[in-house]
Design a protein around this motif. Sequence first.
Motif, PDB file in Angstrom:
ATOM      1  N   TYR A  10       0.859  -1.182   0.000  1.00 17.20           N
ATOM      2  CA  TYR A  10       0.000   0.000   0.000  1.00 17.20           C
ATOM      3  C   TYR A  10       0.898   1.235   0.000  1.00 17.20           C
ATOM      4  O   TYR A  10       1.945   1.243   0.649  1.00 17.20           O
ATOM      5  N   GLU A  12       0.255   5.307   0.678  1.00 15.24           N
ATOM      6  CA  GLU A  12      -0.719   6.327   1.080  1.00 15.24           C
ATOM      7  C   GLU A  12      -0.005   7.649   1.338  1.00 15.24           C
ATOM      8  O   GLU A  12       1.096   7.679   1.886  1.00 15.24           O
ATOM      9  N   ILE A  17      -5.062   7.261  -0.902  1.00 15.96           N
ATOM     10  CA  ILE A  17      -4.462   5.954  -1.159  1.00 15.96           C
ATOM     11  C   ILE A  17      -4.132   5.876  -2.644  1.00 15.96           C
ATOM     12  O   ILE A  17      -5.032   5.951  -3.495  1.00 15.96           O
ATOM     13  N   VAL A  18      -2.856   5.737  -2.980  1.00 12.03           N
ATOM     14  CA  VAL A  18      -2.420   5.695  -4.378  1.00 12.03           C
ATOM     15  C   VAL A  18      -2.368   4.258  -4.884  1.00 12.03           C
ATOM     16  O   VAL A  18      -2.879   3.945  -5.951  1.00 12.03           O
ATOM     17  N   GLU A  20      -3.023   0.107  -3.779  1.00 10.88           N
ATOM     18  CA  GLU A  20      -3.804  -0.672  -2.812  1.00 10.88           C
ATOM     19  C   GLU A  20      -3.605  -2.163  -3.043  1.00 10.88           C
ATOM     20  O   GLU A  20      -3.948  -2.698  -4.103  1.00 10.88           O
ATOM     21  N   GLY A  41      -0.466   5.470 -10.201  1.00 11.66           N
ATOM     22  CA  GLY A  41       0.573   4.943  -9.326  1.00 11.66           C
ATOM     23  C   GLY A  41       1.691   4.189 -10.017  1.00 11.66           C
ATOM     24  O   GLY A  41       2.500   3.538  -9.350  1.00 11.66           O
ATOM     25  N   LYS A 216      -7.733   1.928 -10.970  1.00 10.84           N
ATOM     26  CA  LYS A 216      -8.620   1.896  -9.809  1.00 10.84           C
ATOM     27  C   LYS A 216      -9.836   1.044 -10.141  1.00 10.84           C
ATOM     28  O   LYS A 216     -10.522   1.278 -11.134  1.00 10.84           O
ATOM     29  N   GLY A 228      -7.273   3.040  -3.828  1.00 10.16           N
ATOM     30  CA  GLY A 228      -6.087   3.136  -4.664  1.00 10.16           C
ATOM     31  C   GLY A 228      -6.154   2.212  -5.867  1.00 10.16           C
ATOM     32  O   GLY A 228      -7.107   1.458  -6.058  1.00 10.16           O
TER      33      GLY A 228
END
Length: 266
Positions: A10, A12, A17-18, A20, A41, A216, A228
């Motif tokens: 993760y 963040e 949240i970029v 996940e 991301g 996403k 994210g």
Amino acid sequence: MSAIRASGIYMEYGDQIVLEDINIEIASGAFVSVVGPSGCGKSTFLRMVLGQERPTRGTLTLDGDPLPGEPGPDRGVVFQRYSVFPHLTVAQNVLAAYEFDASPLLGKLFGARRRAAMDKAMHLVESVGLGPHAQKYPSALSGGQQQRLAIAQALAKEPKVLLLDEPFGALDPGTRAQMHALLKPLWREHGMTVIMVTHDLKEAFSLGTRVIAFDKTRIDPQAPGRYGARITYDLDLDPRSPVPVLGFSRPLDPVTIAQEKARSVA
């Protein structure tokens, strides 16, 4: 060896949240293309592998060992903008990698040690096609030539992993095709694991042995940063893999080809 493994990653930034729950294993020697929309991301993941950033949660390992919290010589990087020393010639730019490694305080070598380092630098300069331009300064080079120089710099320390952050995005199509023809033989020769971020799907599929897409899967209009990006597609493009995809298949062996010719003639 240069195998990379991400487990439960993760990333963040405050409430945003970029990335996940990223879980992926990258085999040693693979050429992985990372694609996806802007802001999903991709470059963040690349910076985590480089060591510029550390994941908020999860583990990231190289050959089973945790990745150091800072960049190191085992990971080379080439950015979209040409990261070369403008006051040094082409040969001196590559030589600097060997000088700083052997003489961290002075950054200079002398005598036989310098001649040996220069021979290694010139070999790299010639391998990226810049031999005739070795004594030129970066300002006298084209964009494609400067990117060739940046690649030579990244290869000077013989990294286990080469990270490419949209390295050819600013180049015209003809120069980009030349860079593709340059990169693949270098990758095979050095046996590195390559991770390349790109927005060009054609480039991703033509260069990579594996294409990974970030996106996403969940969006909350009231809280855009609540979720994210995840890995939404993971495509193995290596025709030698057990389960080829996207029309890739194992090449027919000579016997089968001969049989097919005989049958078609009949």
